[in-house]
Write a protein that holds these residues in place. Sequence first.
Motif, PDB file in Angstrom:
ATOM      1  N   VAL A 196      -3.693   2.598  -4.336  1.00 22.65           N
ATOM      2  CA  VAL A 196      -2.726   1.782  -3.609  1.00 22.65           C
ATOM      3  C   VAL A 196      -3.175   0.324  -3.615  1.00 22.65           C
ATOM      4  O   VAL A 196      -4.371   0.033  -3.492  1.00 22.65           O
ATOM      5  N   ARG A 197      -2.224  -0.579  -3.814  1.00 22.55           N
ATOM      6  CA  ARG A 197      -2.542  -2.005  -3.797  1.00 22.55           C
ATOM      7  C   ARG A 197      -2.203  -2.574  -2.429  1.00 22.55           C
ATOM      8  O   ARG A 197      -1.104  -2.361  -1.911  1.00 22.55           O
ATOM      9  N   ILE A 198      -3.169  -3.251  -1.821  1.00 18.30           N
ATOM     10  CA  ILE A 198      -2.901  -3.983  -0.578  1.00 18.30           C
ATOM     11  C   ILE A 198      -3.352  -5.411  -0.817  1.00 18.30           C
ATOM     12  O   ILE A 198      -4.528  -5.649  -1.122  1.00 18.30           O
ATOM     13  N   GLY A 199      -2.420  -6.343  -0.750  1.00 21.22           N
ATOM     14  CA  GLY A 199      -2.746  -7.729  -1.087  1.00 21.22           C
ATOM     15  C   GLY A 199      -3.208  -7.779  -2.531  1.00 21.22           C
ATOM     16  O   GLY A 199      -2.556  -7.240  -3.426  1.00 21.22           O
ATOM     17  N   ALA A 216      -0.285   2.053   4.553  1.00 19.92           N
ATOM     18  CA  ALA A 216      -1.615   2.651   4.599  1.00 19.92           C
ATOM     19  C   ALA A 216      -2.135   2.573   6.027  1.00 19.92           C
ATOM     20  O   ALA A 216      -2.051   1.524   6.665  1.00 19.92           O
ATOM     21  N   ALA A 217      -2.630   3.687   6.557  1.00 21.91           N
ATOM     22  CA  ALA A 217      -3.136   3.729   7.932  1.00 21.91           C
ATOM     23  C   ALA A 217      -4.650   3.940   7.921  1.00 21.91           C
ATOM     24  O   ALA A 217      -5.147   4.834   7.239  1.00 21.91           O
ATOM     25  N   ILE A 218      -5.364   3.100   8.657  1.00 23.97           N
ATOM     26  CA  ILE A 218      -6.832   3.229   8.779  1.00 23.97           C
ATOM     27  C   ILE A 218      -7.203   3.093  10.259  1.00 23.97           C
ATOM     28  O   ILE A 218      -6.807   2.123  10.915  1.00 23.97           O
ATOM     29  N   ARG A 219      -7.958   4.062  10.778  1.00 26.87           N
ATOM     30  CA  ARG A 219      -8.385   3.993  12.184  1.00 26.87           C
ATOM     31  C   ARG A 219      -9.429   2.892  12.360  1.00 26.87           C
ATOM     32  O   ARG A 219     -10.360   2.788  11.532  1.00 26.87           O
ATOM     33  N   PRO A 220      -9.352   2.122  13.452  1.00 24.36           N
ATOM     34  CA  PRO A 220     -10.302   1.019  13.673  1.00 24.36           C
ATOM     35  C   PRO A 220     -11.766   1.444  13.609  1.00 24.36           C
ATOM     36  O   PRO A 220     -12.585   0.733  13.041  1.00 24.36           O
ATOM     37  N   HIS A 221     -12.087   2.622  14.172  1.00 23.67           N
ATOM     38  CA  HIS A 221     -13.507   2.990  14.236  1.00 23.67           C
ATOM     39  C   HIS A 221     -14.019   3.591  12.929  1.00 23.67           C
ATOM     40  O   HIS A 221     -15.191   3.919  12.819  1.00 23.67           O
ATOM     41  N   ARG A 222     -13.144   3.752  11.941  1.00 30.49           N
ATOM     42  CA  ARG A 222     -13.589   4.268  10.644  1.00 30.49           C
ATOM     43  C   ARG A 222     -13.928   3.145   9.672  1.00 30.49           C
ATOM     44  O   ARG A 222     -14.206   3.391   8.505  1.00 30.49           O
ATOM     45  N   ILE A 223     -13.854   1.919  10.170  1.00 29.83           N
ATOM     46  CA  ILE A 223     -14.171   0.777   9.311  1.00 29.83           C
ATOM     47  C   ILE A 223     -15.553   0.269   9.703  1.00 29.83           C
ATOM     48  O   ILE A 223     -15.800   0.017  10.878  1.00 29.83           O
ATOM     49  N   LEU A 256     -18.003  -8.005   5.544  1.00 31.66           N
ATOM     50  CA  LEU A 256     -17.491  -7.042   4.578  1.00 31.66           C
ATOM     51  C   LEU A 256     -17.022  -5.817   5.370  1.00 31.66           C
ATOM     52  O   LEU A 256     -17.779  -5.272   6.172  1.00 31.66           O
ATOM     53  N   CYS A 257     -15.759  -5.429   5.167  1.00 31.66           N
ATOM     54  CA  CYS A 257     -15.211  -4.243   5.848  1.00 31.66           C
ATOM     55  C   CYS A 257     -15.224  -3.108   4.825  1.00 31.66           C
ATOM     56  O   CYS A 257     -14.766  -3.286   3.698  1.00 31.66           O
ATOM     57  N   GLU A 258     -15.751  -1.954   5.233  1.00 32.41           N
ATOM     58  CA  GLU A 258     -15.785  -0.813   4.308  1.00 32.41           C
ATOM     59  C   GLU A 258     -15.247   0.439   4.980  1.00 32.41           C
ATOM     60  O   GLU A 258     -15.466   0.644   6.174  1.00 32.41           O
ATOM     61  N   TRP A 259     -14.555   1.249   4.227  1.00 34.04           N
ATOM     62  CA  TRP A 259     -14.072   2.531   4.742  1.00 34.04           C
ATOM     63  C   TRP A 259     -13.979   3.524   3.603  1.00 34.04           C
ATOM     64  O   TRP A 259     -13.871   3.142   2.431  1.00 34.04           O
ATOM     65  N   LYS A 260     -14.031   4.792   3.941  1.00 33.15           N
ATOM     66  CA  LYS A 260     -13.984   5.823   2.908  1.00 33.15           C
ATOM     67  C   LYS A 260     -12.539   6.032   2.455  1.00 33.15           C
ATOM     68  O   LYS A 260     -11.621   5.948   3.280  1.00 33.15           O
ATOM     69  N   PRO A 261     -12.355   6.363   1.184  1.00 32.48           N
ATOM     70  CA  PRO A 261     -10.986   6.593   0.706  1.00 32.48           C
ATOM     71  C   PRO A 261     -10.249   7.629   1.555  1.00 32.48           C
ATOM     72  O   PRO A 261      -9.070   7.470   1.853  1.00 32.48           O
ATOM     73  N   GLN A 262     -10.967   8.679   2.001  1.00 30.63           N
ATOM     74  CA  GLN A 262     -10.286   9.719   2.784  1.00 30.63           C
ATOM     75  C   GLN A 262      -9.930   9.261   4.197  1.00 30.63           C
ATOM     76  O   GLN A 262      -9.178   9.932   4.898  1.00 30.63           O
ATOM     77  N   ASP A 263     -10.454   8.119   4.620  1.00 31.76           N
ATOM     78  CA  ASP A 263     -10.088   7.588   5.937  1.00 31.76           C
ATOM     79  C   ASP A 263      -8.883   6.660   5.870  1.00 31.76           C
ATOM     80  O   ASP A 263      -8.483   6.074   6.870  1.00 31.76           O
ATOM     81  N   MET A 264      -8.327   6.512   4.667  1.00 28.51           N
ATOM     82  CA  MET A 264      -7.100   5.722   4.544  1.00 28.51           C
ATOM     83  C   MET A 264      -5.957   6.681   4.213  1.00 28.51           C
ATOM     84  O   MET A 264      -5.952   7.323   3.171  1.00 28.51           O
ATOM     85  N   GLN A 265      -5.034   6.826   5.171  1.00 25.50           N
ATOM     86  CA  GLN A 265      -3.888   7.717   4.972  1.00 25.50           C
ATOM     87  C   GLN A 265      -2.739   6.890   4.399  1.00 25.50           C
ATOM     88  O   GLN A 265      -2.391   5.856   4.976  1.00 25.50           O
ATOM     89  N   VAL A 266      -2.180   7.374   3.297  1.00 26.91           N
ATOM     90  CA  VAL A 266      -1.108   6.598   2.675  1.00 26.91           C
ATOM     91  C   VAL A 266       0.211   7.372   2.724  1.00 26.91           C
ATOM     92  O   VAL A 266       0.254   8.565   2.440  1.00 26.91           O
ATOM     93  N   PHE A 267       1.261   6.678   3.156  1.00 32.66           N
ATOM     94  CA  PHE A 267       2.588   7.304   3.264  1.00 32.66           C
ATOM     95  C   PHE A 267       3.586   6.473   2.476  1.00 32.66           C
ATOM     96  O   PHE A 267       3.591   5.242   2.598  1.00 32.66           O
ATOM     97  N   GLY A 268       4.394   7.134   1.713  1.00 37.19           N
ATOM     98  CA  GLY A 268       5.451   6.432   0.980  1.00 37.19           C
ATOM     99  C   GLY A 268       6.467   5.896   1.982  1.00 37.19           C
ATOM    100  O   GLY A 268       6.650   6.476   3.045  1.00 37.19           O
ATOM    101  N   SER A 269       7.084   4.765   1.677  1.00 41.39           N
ATOM    102  CA  SER A 269       8.096   4.278   2.628  1.00 41.39           C
ATOM    103  C   SER A 269       9.291   3.705   1.870  1.00 41.39           C
ATOM    104  O   SER A 269       9.257   3.569   0.667  1.00 41.39           O
TER     105      SER A 269
END
Length: 374
Positions: A270-273, A291-298, A361-374
Amino acid sequence: MQTQELRQETPAAETNTGDQAFLKLKGITKRYGADYMAVDDLDIDVPKGKLLGLLGPSGCGKTTTLRMIAGLLDITRGKITIDGDDISHKPPHKRDIGLVFQNYALFPHMTVAQNVAFGLEMRGVGRTEARDRVEEALEMVRLPGYGERKPKEMSGGQQQRVALARALVIRPRLLLLDEPLSNLDAKLRDDMRIEIREIQQRLQITTVFVTHDQVEALTMCDLVGVMHRGKLAQLGTPEDIYERPEDLFVADFVGRTNILDGEIEALDRVRIGASVYPCNTRGLTAGKAKAAIRPHRISLTPSRDRSLVSMATNAAHGKVTRVTYIGDVVQYDIDIGGNTLTTEVHTASAGHSFQSGEKLLCEWKPQDMQVFGS
Ligand SMILES: Nc1ncnc2c1ncn2[C@@H]1O[C@H](COP(=O)(O)OP(=O)(O)OP(=O)(O)O)[C@@H](O)[C@H]1O
Ligand SMILES: [Mg+2]
Protein backbone atom coordinates in the motif's frame (compact mmCIF):
# COMPACT_ATOMS: atom_id res chain seq x y z
CA MET A 1 -24.84 -48.69 19.63
CA GLN A 2 -28.37 -47.63 18.97
CA THR A 3 -28.04 -44.64 21.31
CA GLN A 4 -25.04 -43.50 19.38
CA GLU A 5 -26.85 -43.69 16.07
CA LEU A 6 -29.73 -41.75 17.53
CA ARG A 7 -27.39 -39.14 18.88
CA GLN A 8 -25.80 -38.67 15.50
CA GLU A 9 -29.19 -37.98 14.01
CA THR A 10 -29.98 -35.26 16.50
CA PRO A 11 -29.39 -31.88 14.88
CA ALA A 12 -26.47 -30.09 16.50
CA ALA A 13 -28.55 -27.04 17.42
CA GLU A 14 -30.84 -29.06 19.64
CA THR A 15 -28.23 -30.79 21.77
CA ASN A 16 -27.01 -27.62 23.47
CA THR A 17 -23.76 -28.92 24.80
CA GLY A 18 -20.39 -27.26 24.96
CA ASP A 19 -20.08 -24.28 22.68
CA GLN A 20 -23.34 -24.72 20.83
CA ALA A 21 -25.85 -21.92 20.79
CA PHE A 22 -28.07 -21.51 23.82
CA LEU A 23 -29.50 -18.20 22.68
CA LYS A 24 -29.97 -18.13 18.94
CA LEU A 25 -30.99 -15.06 16.97
CA LYS A 26 -31.78 -15.97 13.40
CA GLY A 27 -32.33 -13.14 10.92
CA ILE A 28 -34.05 -10.93 13.47
CA THR A 29 -35.23 -7.69 11.99
CA LYS A 30 -37.10 -4.63 13.25
CA ARG A 31 -38.58 -2.21 10.78
CA TYR A 32 -40.15 1.06 11.88
CA GLY A 33 -42.61 2.67 9.51
CA ALA A 34 -42.38 1.76 5.85
CA ASP A 35 -38.68 1.28 5.42
CA TYR A 36 -36.54 2.25 8.43
CA MET A 37 -34.57 -0.83 9.44
CA ALA A 38 -33.58 -0.31 13.09
CA VAL A 39 -32.27 -3.88 13.24
CA ASP A 40 -31.50 -5.64 10.00
CA ASP A 41 -31.17 -9.40 9.67
CA LEU A 42 -29.13 -10.17 12.78
CA ASP A 43 -27.65 -13.66 13.20
CA ILE A 44 -26.02 -14.28 16.57
CA ASP A 45 -25.42 -17.48 18.55
CA VAL A 46 -24.50 -17.29 22.23
CA PRO A 47 -23.21 -20.48 23.89
CA LYS A 48 -24.59 -21.44 27.29
CA GLY A 49 -23.10 -19.55 30.21
CA LYS A 50 -21.36 -16.96 28.02
CA LEU A 51 -21.53 -13.19 28.12
CA LEU A 52 -22.22 -11.50 24.79
CA GLY A 53 -21.61 -7.77 24.51
CA LEU A 54 -23.57 -5.82 21.93
CA LEU A 55 -21.38 -2.84 21.14
CA GLY A 56 -22.05 0.07 18.85
CA PRO A 57 -22.66 3.81 18.60
CA SER A 58 -25.87 5.52 19.64
CA GLY A 59 -28.82 4.58 17.44
CA CYS A 60 -27.26 1.44 15.93
CA GLY A 61 -30.06 -0.81 17.22
CA LYS A 62 -28.70 -2.31 20.47
CA THR A 63 -31.69 -1.55 22.69
CA THR A 64 -34.10 -2.54 19.93
CA THR A 65 -32.35 -5.93 19.71
CA LEU A 66 -32.49 -6.42 23.47
CA ARG A 67 -36.17 -5.48 23.64
CA MET A 68 -36.98 -7.96 20.90
CA ILE A 69 -35.21 -10.72 22.85
CA ALA A 70 -37.11 -9.70 25.99
CA GLY A 71 -40.42 -9.68 24.11
CA LEU A 72 -41.07 -5.98 24.83
CA LEU A 73 -41.01 -5.29 21.12
CA ASP A 74 -42.45 -7.44 18.31
CA ILE A 75 -39.99 -8.71 15.74
CA THR A 76 -40.70 -7.81 12.14
CA ARG A 77 -38.95 -10.97 10.91
CA GLY A 78 -36.72 -13.71 12.22
CA LYS A 79 -36.60 -16.25 15.01
CA ILE A 80 -35.34 -16.26 18.59
CA THR A 81 -34.72 -19.49 20.46
CA ILE A 82 -33.48 -20.18 23.97
CA ASP A 83 -32.18 -23.71 24.49
CA GLY A 84 -34.08 -24.83 21.40
CA ASP A 85 -37.35 -23.28 22.62
CA ASP A 86 -38.83 -20.88 20.05
CA ILE A 87 -39.75 -17.74 22.03
CA SER A 88 -40.14 -15.43 19.03
CA HIS A 89 -43.78 -14.69 19.77
CA LYS A 90 -44.15 -15.56 23.45
CA PRO A 91 -45.23 -12.82 25.87
CA PRO A 92 -42.37 -11.41 28.00
CA HIS A 93 -43.36 -13.16 31.26
CA LYS A 94 -43.24 -16.56 29.55
CA ARG A 95 -39.67 -16.12 28.28
CA ASP A 96 -37.88 -16.64 31.58
CA ILE A 97 -35.62 -13.66 31.09
CA GLY A 98 -34.16 -11.24 33.67
CA LEU A 99 -33.77 -7.62 32.62
CA VAL A 100 -31.75 -4.69 33.92
CA PHE A 101 -31.94 -1.24 32.40
CA GLN A 102 -29.73 1.81 32.53
CA ASN A 103 -31.96 3.76 34.95
CA TYR A 104 -32.44 0.97 37.47
CA ALA A 105 -36.22 1.60 37.48
CA LEU A 106 -36.71 0.56 41.11
CA PHE A 107 -40.07 1.42 42.65
CA PRO A 108 -39.19 4.30 45.01
CA HIS A 109 -42.05 3.75 47.48
CA MET A 110 -41.21 0.07 48.01
CA THR A 111 -38.42 -1.37 50.15
CA VAL A 112 -35.48 -3.12 48.55
CA ALA A 113 -36.99 -6.50 49.51
CA GLN A 114 -40.35 -5.58 47.99
CA ASN A 115 -38.62 -4.43 44.83
CA VAL A 116 -36.70 -7.68 44.53
CA ALA A 117 -39.79 -9.77 45.37
CA PHE A 118 -41.86 -8.08 42.67
CA GLY A 119 -41.18 -10.63 39.94
CA LEU A 120 -41.86 -13.50 42.34
CA GLU A 121 -45.28 -12.18 43.31
CA MET A 122 -46.15 -11.83 39.63
CA ARG A 123 -45.24 -15.49 39.25
CA GLY A 124 -47.30 -16.58 42.24
CA VAL A 125 -44.40 -17.72 44.43
CA GLY A 126 -45.53 -18.18 48.08
CA ARG A 127 -44.45 -15.74 50.83
CA THR A 128 -41.99 -17.92 52.72
CA GLU A 129 -40.23 -19.09 49.60
CA ALA A 130 -40.21 -15.53 48.24
CA ARG A 131 -38.56 -14.25 51.45
CA ASP A 132 -35.78 -16.85 51.20
CA ARG A 133 -35.21 -16.19 47.53
CA VAL A 134 -35.07 -12.42 48.01
CA GLU A 135 -32.43 -12.82 50.73
CA GLU A 136 -30.50 -15.25 48.52
CA ALA A 137 -30.61 -12.79 45.59
CA LEU A 138 -29.44 -9.91 47.83
CA GLU A 139 -26.56 -12.08 48.98
CA MET A 140 -25.64 -12.79 45.37
CA VAL A 141 -25.17 -9.08 44.75
CA ARG A 142 -23.44 -8.58 48.13
CA LEU A 143 -26.27 -6.66 49.78
CA PRO A 144 -27.38 -9.09 52.49
CA GLY A 145 -29.55 -7.45 55.13
CA TYR A 146 -30.42 -4.41 53.01
CA GLY A 147 -34.02 -5.58 52.43
CA GLU A 148 -35.72 -2.99 54.62
CA ARG A 149 -34.06 0.05 53.06
CA LYS A 150 -35.74 2.27 50.52
CA PRO A 151 -33.95 2.77 47.17
CA LYS A 152 -33.25 6.44 47.95
CA GLU A 153 -31.27 5.36 51.02
CA MET A 154 -28.77 3.57 48.79
CA SER A 155 -25.97 4.68 46.46
CA GLY A 156 -26.24 4.47 42.68
CA GLY A 157 -24.09 1.34 42.57
CA GLN A 158 -26.14 -0.31 45.33
CA GLN A 159 -29.38 0.53 43.55
CA GLN A 160 -28.03 -1.02 40.39
CA ARG A 161 -27.14 -4.15 42.34
CA VAL A 162 -30.72 -4.26 43.67
CA ALA A 163 -31.93 -4.08 40.06
CA LEU A 164 -29.62 -7.00 39.29
CA ALA A 165 -30.97 -8.96 42.28
CA ARG A 166 -34.51 -8.29 41.05
CA ALA A 167 -33.59 -9.72 37.65
CA LEU A 168 -31.81 -12.75 39.12
CA VAL A 169 -34.42 -13.66 41.75
CA ILE A 170 -36.68 -15.27 39.15
CA ARG A 171 -33.76 -17.58 38.22
CA PRO A 172 -33.95 -16.64 34.56
CA ARG A 173 -32.52 -18.68 31.70
CA LEU A 174 -31.13 -15.52 30.21
CA LEU A 175 -30.02 -12.17 31.62
CA LEU A 176 -30.29 -8.99 29.56
CA LEU A 177 -28.47 -5.83 30.64
CA ASP A 178 -28.96 -2.54 28.80
CA GLU A 179 -26.14 -0.09 29.60
CA PRO A 180 -26.45 -0.92 33.30
CA LEU A 181 -23.36 1.07 34.26
CA SER A 182 -23.81 4.27 32.31
CA ASN A 183 -25.32 6.24 35.20
CA LEU A 184 -22.43 5.43 37.52
CA ASP A 185 -19.26 7.43 37.98
CA ALA A 186 -16.01 6.13 36.49
CA LYS A 187 -14.57 4.44 39.58
CA LEU A 188 -17.82 2.72 40.51
CA ARG A 189 -18.17 1.57 36.93
CA ASP A 190 -14.83 -0.21 37.09
CA ASP A 191 -15.91 -1.99 40.29
CA MET A 192 -19.36 -2.90 38.95
CA ARG A 193 -17.85 -4.27 35.73
CA ILE A 194 -15.84 -6.75 37.74
CA GLU A 195 -18.77 -7.49 40.01
CA ILE A 196 -21.27 -8.17 37.23
CA ARG A 197 -18.78 -10.38 35.42
CA GLU A 198 -18.04 -12.26 38.65
CA ILE A 199 -21.75 -12.88 39.33
CA GLN A 200 -22.37 -13.88 35.71
CA GLN A 201 -19.54 -16.41 35.81
CA ARG A 202 -20.46 -17.75 39.24
CA LEU A 203 -24.07 -18.36 38.17
CA GLN A 204 -22.97 -19.41 34.67
CA ILE A 205 -25.90 -17.43 33.35
CA THR A 206 -26.07 -16.71 29.63
CA THR A 207 -26.10 -12.92 29.34
CA VAL A 208 -26.45 -10.21 26.71
CA PHE A 209 -24.88 -6.91 27.74
CA VAL A 210 -25.56 -3.77 25.73
CA THR A 211 -22.97 -1.01 25.79
CA HIS A 212 -21.51 1.75 23.67
CA ASP A 213 -18.33 1.61 25.74
CA GLN A 214 -15.64 -0.46 24.07
CA VAL A 215 -13.65 -0.90 27.28
CA GLU A 216 -16.71 -2.50 28.88
CA ALA A 217 -17.20 -4.77 25.91
CA LEU A 218 -13.57 -5.83 25.65
CA THR A 219 -12.99 -6.36 29.37
CA MET A 220 -16.22 -8.10 30.41
CA CYS A 221 -17.42 -10.18 27.50
CA ASP A 222 -16.67 -13.63 26.09
CA LEU A 223 -18.03 -12.54 22.73
CA VAL A 224 -18.59 -9.11 21.25
CA GLY A 225 -21.05 -8.27 18.49
CA VAL A 226 -20.25 -4.89 16.97
CA MET A 227 -23.34 -3.27 15.50
CA HIS A 228 -23.43 -0.54 12.88
CA ARG A 229 -26.64 0.93 11.46
CA GLY A 230 -28.79 -2.01 12.49
CA LYS A 231 -26.43 -4.64 11.11
CA LEU A 232 -23.87 -6.88 12.74
CA ALA A 233 -20.50 -5.56 11.57
CA GLN A 234 -18.49 -8.31 13.31
CA LEU A 235 -18.95 -11.02 15.92
CA GLY A 236 -15.95 -12.44 17.70
CA THR A 237 -13.90 -12.65 20.86
CA PRO A 238 -12.63 -9.33 22.26
CA GLU A 239 -9.24 -10.22 20.79
CA ASP A 240 -10.72 -10.90 17.33
CA ILE A 241 -12.51 -7.60 17.36
CA TYR A 242 -9.50 -5.61 18.50
CA GLU A 243 -6.69 -7.40 16.65
CA ARG A 244 -8.49 -8.57 13.53
CA PRO A 245 -11.21 -6.06 12.67
CA GLU A 246 -13.00 -7.10 9.50
CA ASP A 247 -13.91 -3.65 8.32
CA LEU A 248 -12.93 -0.03 8.76
CA PHE A 249 -15.90 0.74 11.00
CA VAL A 250 -14.86 -1.91 13.55
CA ALA A 251 -11.18 -0.87 13.37
CA ASP A 252 -12.15 2.73 14.02
CA PHE A 253 -14.86 2.18 16.65
CA VAL A 254 -13.04 -0.34 18.82
CA GLY A 255 -9.92 1.10 20.41
CA ARG A 256 -7.93 4.08 19.25
CA THR A 257 -6.41 3.97 15.81
CA ASN A 258 -4.74 6.09 13.14
CA ILE A 259 -6.52 5.97 9.82
CA LEU A 260 -4.45 7.00 6.82
CA ASP A 261 -5.56 7.43 3.22
CA GLY A 262 -3.62 5.37 0.75
CA GLU A 263 -3.63 3.49 -2.51
CA ILE A 264 -3.11 -0.20 -3.06
CA GLU A 265 -0.17 -0.54 -5.44
CA ALA A 266 -0.15 -4.32 -5.76
CA LEU A 267 -1.08 -7.34 -3.69
CA ASP A 268 0.10 -6.68 -0.12
CA ARG A 269 1.61 -3.30 -0.98
CA VAL A 270 0.00 0.00 0.00
CA ARG A 271 1.23 3.49 -0.83
CA ILE A 272 0.81 6.22 1.77
CA GLY A 273 2.19 9.57 0.69
CA ALA A 274 5.55 8.93 -0.94
CA SER A 275 6.19 5.54 0.67
CA VAL A 276 5.06 2.02 -0.16
CA TYR A 277 4.54 -0.37 2.75
CA PRO A 278 4.20 -4.17 2.87
CA CYS A 279 0.96 -5.21 4.59
CA ASN A 280 -2.00 -7.54 4.13
CA THR A 281 -4.33 -6.06 1.49
CA ARG A 282 -6.90 -8.88 1.91
CA GLY A 283 -6.48 -10.00 -1.68
CA LEU A 284 -6.94 -6.52 -3.16
CA THR A 285 -4.44 -5.51 -5.83
CA ALA A 286 -5.52 -1.96 -6.69
CA GLY A 287 -7.72 0.93 -5.65
CA LYS A 288 -8.06 3.46 -2.88
CA ALA A 289 -7.54 2.20 0.65
CA LYS A 290 -7.58 3.18 4.30
CA ALA A 291 -4.80 1.93 6.53
CA ALA A 292 -5.36 1.59 10.29
CA ILE A 293 -2.48 1.48 12.81
CA ARG A 294 -2.94 1.45 16.60
CA PRO A 295 -0.97 4.23 18.38
CA HIS A 296 0.77 1.85 20.79
CA ARG A 297 1.96 -0.44 17.98
CA ILE A 298 4.23 2.26 16.61
CA SER A 299 7.70 2.42 18.08
CA LEU A 300 9.71 5.60 18.10
CA THR A 301 13.45 6.18 17.90
CA PRO A 302 15.33 9.46 17.53
CA SER A 303 16.32 9.76 13.84
CA ARG A 304 19.95 10.37 14.72
CA ASP A 305 20.15 6.95 16.40
CA ARG A 306 18.92 5.07 13.36
CA SER A 307 19.89 5.14 9.74
CA LEU A 308 19.31 1.54 8.68
CA VAL A 309 15.74 0.35 8.65
CA SER A 310 15.03 -3.33 9.10
CA MET A 311 13.15 -4.98 6.25
CA ALA A 312 10.87 -6.65 8.78
CA THR A 313 9.25 -3.38 9.81
CA ASN A 314 7.52 -0.49 8.14
CA ALA A 315 9.10 2.84 8.87
CA ALA A 316 8.50 6.51 8.30
CA HIS A 317 10.57 9.55 9.18
CA GLY A 318 8.61 12.23 10.97
CA LYS A 319 8.65 15.23 13.24
CA VAL A 320 6.86 15.61 16.58
CA THR A 321 4.10 18.21 16.29
CA ARG A 322 2.41 17.75 19.66
CA VAL A 323 3.19 16.14 23.00
CA THR A 324 0.28 15.25 25.30
CA TYR A 325 0.94 13.88 28.76
CA ILE A 326 -1.92 11.55 29.79
CA GLY A 327 -0.39 10.00 32.92
CA ASP A 328 0.20 6.36 32.11
CA VAL A 329 1.13 7.22 28.54
CA VAL A 330 2.54 10.15 26.62
CA GLN A 331 0.94 10.78 23.28
CA TYR A 332 3.07 12.11 20.44
CA ASP A 333 1.52 13.40 17.23
CA ILE A 334 4.02 12.98 14.43
CA ASP A 335 3.90 14.49 10.99
CA ILE A 336 5.12 11.95 8.44
CA GLY A 337 5.08 14.01 5.27
CA GLY A 338 1.52 15.31 5.22
CA ASN A 339 -0.11 12.64 7.36
CA THR A 340 -0.25 12.74 11.14
CA LEU A 341 0.42 9.60 13.16
CA THR A 342 -0.71 9.57 16.76
CA THR A 343 1.56 7.36 18.83
CA GLU A 344 1.72 6.39 22.50
CA VAL A 345 4.63 5.61 24.76
CA HIS A 346 4.14 4.18 28.26
CA THR A 347 5.63 6.54 30.77
CA ALA A 348 7.00 3.74 32.93
CA SER A 349 8.93 2.12 30.12
CA ALA A 350 9.84 5.25 28.21
CA GLY A 351 13.56 5.23 27.62
CA HIS A 352 13.31 8.59 25.93
CA SER A 353 10.98 11.45 26.13
CA PHE A 354 10.71 13.45 22.96
CA GLN A 355 10.27 17.15 22.38
CA SER A 356 8.01 19.00 20.02
CA GLY A 357 9.93 19.53 16.76
CA GLU A 358 12.21 16.53 17.31
CA LYS A 359 12.86 14.27 14.32
CA LEU A 360 11.94 10.62 14.87
CA LEU A 361 11.75 7.33 13.09
CA CYS A 362 8.33 5.63 13.43
CA GLU A 363 8.30 1.86 12.95
CA TRP A 364 5.54 -0.72 12.96
CA LYS A 365 5.13 -4.30 11.86
CA PRO A 366 3.33 -5.01 8.59
CA GLN A 367 0.77 -7.12 10.48
CA ASP A 368 -0.04 -4.15 12.72
CA MET A 369 -1.27 -2.17 9.74
CA GLN A 370 -4.82 -3.17 8.77
CA VAL A 371 -5.74 -2.20 5.24
CA PHE A 372 -9.31 -1.84 3.97
CA GLY A 373 -10.40 -1.08 0.45
CA SER A 374 -12.58 2.01 0.17
N1 LIG B 1 -40.52 3.53 18.26
C1 LIG B 1 -39.65 3.91 17.33
N2 LIG B 1 -40.06 4.41 16.14
C2 LIG B 1 -39.19 4.78 15.19
N3 LIG B 1 -37.85 4.67 15.30
C3 LIG B 1 -37.36 4.18 16.44
C4 LIG B 1 -38.22 3.77 17.52
N4 LIG B 1 -37.46 3.31 18.53
C5 LIG B 1 -36.18 3.42 18.11
N5 LIG B 1 -36.12 3.95 16.86
C6 LIG B 1 -34.89 4.20 16.06
O1 LIG B 1 -34.21 2.98 15.88
C7 LIG B 1 -32.80 3.16 15.93
C8 LIG B 1 -32.20 2.22 16.94
O2 LIG B 1 -32.57 2.60 18.25
P1 LIG B 1 -31.99 1.90 19.54
O3 LIG B 1 -32.70 2.48 20.71
O4 LIG B 1 -32.06 0.44 19.37
O5 LIG B 1 -30.48 2.39 19.51
P2 LIG B 1 -29.29 2.08 20.54
O6 LIG B 1 -28.22 1.38 19.76
O7 LIG B 1 -29.81 1.42 21.74
O8 LIG B 1 -28.77 3.55 20.87
P3 LIG B 1 -28.28 4.19 22.28
O9 LIG B 1 -26.83 3.81 22.43
O10 LIG B 1 -28.43 5.66 22.03
O11 LIG B 1 -29.16 3.69 23.37
C9 LIG B 1 -32.58 4.63 16.27
O12 LIG B 1 -32.25 5.31 15.08
C10 LIG B 1 -33.91 5.09 16.81
O13 LIG B 1 -34.13 6.45 16.56
MG1 LIG C 1 -29.98 1.99 23.77
